[in-house]
Design a protein around this motif. Structure first.
Motif, mmCIF file in Angstrom:
data_model
loop_
_atom_site.group_PDB
_atom_site.id
_atom_site.type_symbol
_atom_site.label_atom_id
_atom_site.label_comp_id
_atom_site.label_asym_id
_atom_site.label_seq_id
_atom_site.Cartn_x
_atom_site.Cartn_y
_atom_site.Cartn_z
ATOM 1 N N THR A 14 0.800 -1.230 0.000
ATOM 2 C CA THR A 14 0.000 0.000 0.000
ATOM 3 C C THR A 14 0.827 1.273 0.000
ATOM 4 O O THR A 14 0.316 2.334 -0.339
ATOM 5 C CB THR A 14 -0.922 0.046 1.231
ATOM 6 O OG1 THR A 14 -0.118 0.059 2.415
ATOM 7 C CG2 THR A 14 -1.894 -1.113 1.236
ATOM 8 N N GLY A 15 2.081 1.188 0.400
ATOM 9 C CA GLY A 15 2.896 2.390 0.520
ATOM 10 C C GLY A 15 2.584 3.184 1.777
ATOM 11 O O GLY A 15 3.034 4.314 1.938
ATOM 12 N N MET A 16 1.823 2.603 2.677
ATOM 13 C CA MET A 16 1.449 3.277 3.916
ATOM 14 C C MET A 16 2.649 3.329 4.854
ATOM 15 O O MET A 16 3.412 2.375 4.952
ATOM 16 C CB MET A 16 0.292 2.516 4.575
ATOM 17 C CG MET A 16 -0.342 3.219 5.741
ATOM 18 S SD MET A 16 -1.743 2.288 6.453
ATOM 19 C CE MET A 16 -2.953 2.406 5.142
ATOM 20 N N GLY A 17 2.824 4.430 5.533
ATOM 21 C CA GLY A 17 3.906 4.559 6.500
ATOM 22 C C GLY A 17 3.629 3.749 7.751
ATOM 23 O O GLY A 17 2.476 3.559 8.145
ATOM 24 N N GLU A 18 4.682 3.292 8.399
ATOM 25 C CA GLU A 18 4.512 2.409 9.550
ATOM 26 C C GLU A 18 3.859 3.096 10.749
ATOM 27 O O GLU A 18 3.034 2.494 11.430
ATOM 28 C CB GLU A 18 5.834 1.777 9.959
ATOM 29 C CG GLU A 18 6.872 2.747 10.449
ATOM 30 C CD GLU A 18 8.193 2.089 10.772
ATOM 31 O OE1 GLU A 18 8.622 2.163 11.931
ATOM 32 O OE2 GLU A 18 8.792 1.509 9.854
ATOM 33 N N SER A 19 4.188 4.342 11.006
ATOM 34 C CA SER A 19 3.568 5.041 12.137
ATOM 35 C C SER A 19 2.085 5.284 11.882
ATOM 36 O O SER A 19 1.242 5.090 12.770
ATOM 37 C CB SER A 19 4.265 6.371 12.407
ATOM 38 O OG SER A 19 5.575 6.152 12.854
ATOM 39 N N TYR A 20 1.770 5.716 10.664
ATOM 40 C CA TYR A 20 0.380 5.952 10.290
ATOM 41 C C TYR A 20 -0.410 4.649 10.385
ATOM 42 O O TYR A 20 -1.510 4.616 10.928
ATOM 43 C CB TYR A 20 0.318 6.521 8.869
ATOM 44 C CG TYR A 20 -1.069 6.847 8.399
ATOM 45 C CD1 TYR A 20 -1.723 7.991 8.838
ATOM 46 C CD2 TYR A 20 -1.732 6.018 7.502
ATOM 47 C CE1 TYR A 20 -3.008 8.291 8.405
ATOM 48 C CE2 TYR A 20 -3.004 6.314 7.055
ATOM 49 C CZ TYR A 20 -3.643 7.452 7.518
ATOM 50 O OH TYR A 20 -4.911 7.751 7.084
ATOM 51 N N PHE A 21 0.186 3.575 9.875
ATOM 52 C CA PHE A 21 -0.461 2.265 9.941
ATOM 53 C C PHE A 21 -0.762 1.887 11.383
ATOM 54 O O PHE A 21 -1.888 1.488 11.712
ATOM 55 C CB PHE A 21 0.434 1.193 9.297
ATOM 56 C CG PHE A 21 -0.022 -0.208 9.588
ATOM 57 C CD1 PHE A 21 -1.046 -0.776 8.864
ATOM 58 C CD2 PHE A 21 0.579 -0.948 10.598
ATOM 59 C CE1 PHE A 21 -1.486 -2.067 9.156
ATOM 60 C CE2 PHE A 21 0.159 -2.236 10.885
ATOM 61 C CZ PHE A 21 -0.883 -2.800 10.160
ATOM 62 N N GLY A 69 -4.209 2.150 17.095
ATOM 63 C CA GLY A 69 -4.143 3.285 18.000
ATOM 64 C C GLY A 69 -2.784 3.467 18.633
ATOM 65 O O GLY A 69 -2.644 4.099 19.680
ATOM 66 N N ASN A 70 -1.748 2.890 18.001
ATOM 67 C CA ASN A 70 -0.391 2.948 18.555
ATOM 68 C C ASN A 70 0.605 3.152 17.424
ATOM 69 O O ASN A 70 0.927 2.218 16.692
ATOM 70 C CB ASN A 70 -0.084 1.650 19.304
ATOM 71 C CG ASN A 70 1.302 1.630 19.905
ATOM 72 O OD1 ASN A 70 2.095 2.529 19.690
ATOM 73 N ND2 ASN A 70 1.591 0.584 20.647
ATOM 74 N N SER A 71 1.115 4.356 17.290
ATOM 75 C CA SER A 71 2.034 4.654 16.196
ATOM 76 C C SER A 71 3.365 3.922 16.322
ATOM 77 O O SER A 71 4.120 3.847 15.362
ATOM 78 C CB SER A 71 2.282 6.165 16.109
ATOM 79 O OG SER A 71 2.883 6.638 17.302
#
Length: 92
Positions: free
Chosen positions: A22-29, A35-37
């Motif tokens: 997805t290209g999603m960032g790990e913190s955002y994910f 609920g935990n970056s």
């Protein structure tokens, strides 16, 4: 004769594959899924999660994949990295 069965991917490997897909960032994910970056970085550091958290994360991954399929993005590709901002004089 050797046993050719593959071991199932670990929870972290499944997350890593989803992030690459997805290209999603790990913190955002982590923030969106549980609920935990810090979720992914803690798993990379051999941290553990509660079974309820794992179920919540798996549900999030499944929902996002379903939404991508339904919107016509069958194989989501990683997003492009944003270009660096150019400073004064056109230098990044």
């Amino acid at each position: 004769m050797t046993d050719m069965t593959r071991t199932p991917p670990t929870f972290l490997q499944e997350i890593e594959a989803f992030l690459a897909e997805t290209g999603m960032g790990e913190s955002y994910f982590g923030k969106r899924a549980a609920g935990n970056s810090e979720l992914v970085s803690r798993l990379r550091g051999n941290g553990r999660v509660w079974p309820e958290t794992e179920a919540k994360v798996r549900s999030f991954i499944s929902a996002v994949r379903t939404n991508l399929r339904n919107s016509g993005h069958v194989n989501a590709t990683p997003s492009r990295q944003p270009r660096p901002r150019q400073g004064k004089g056109g230098v990044a």
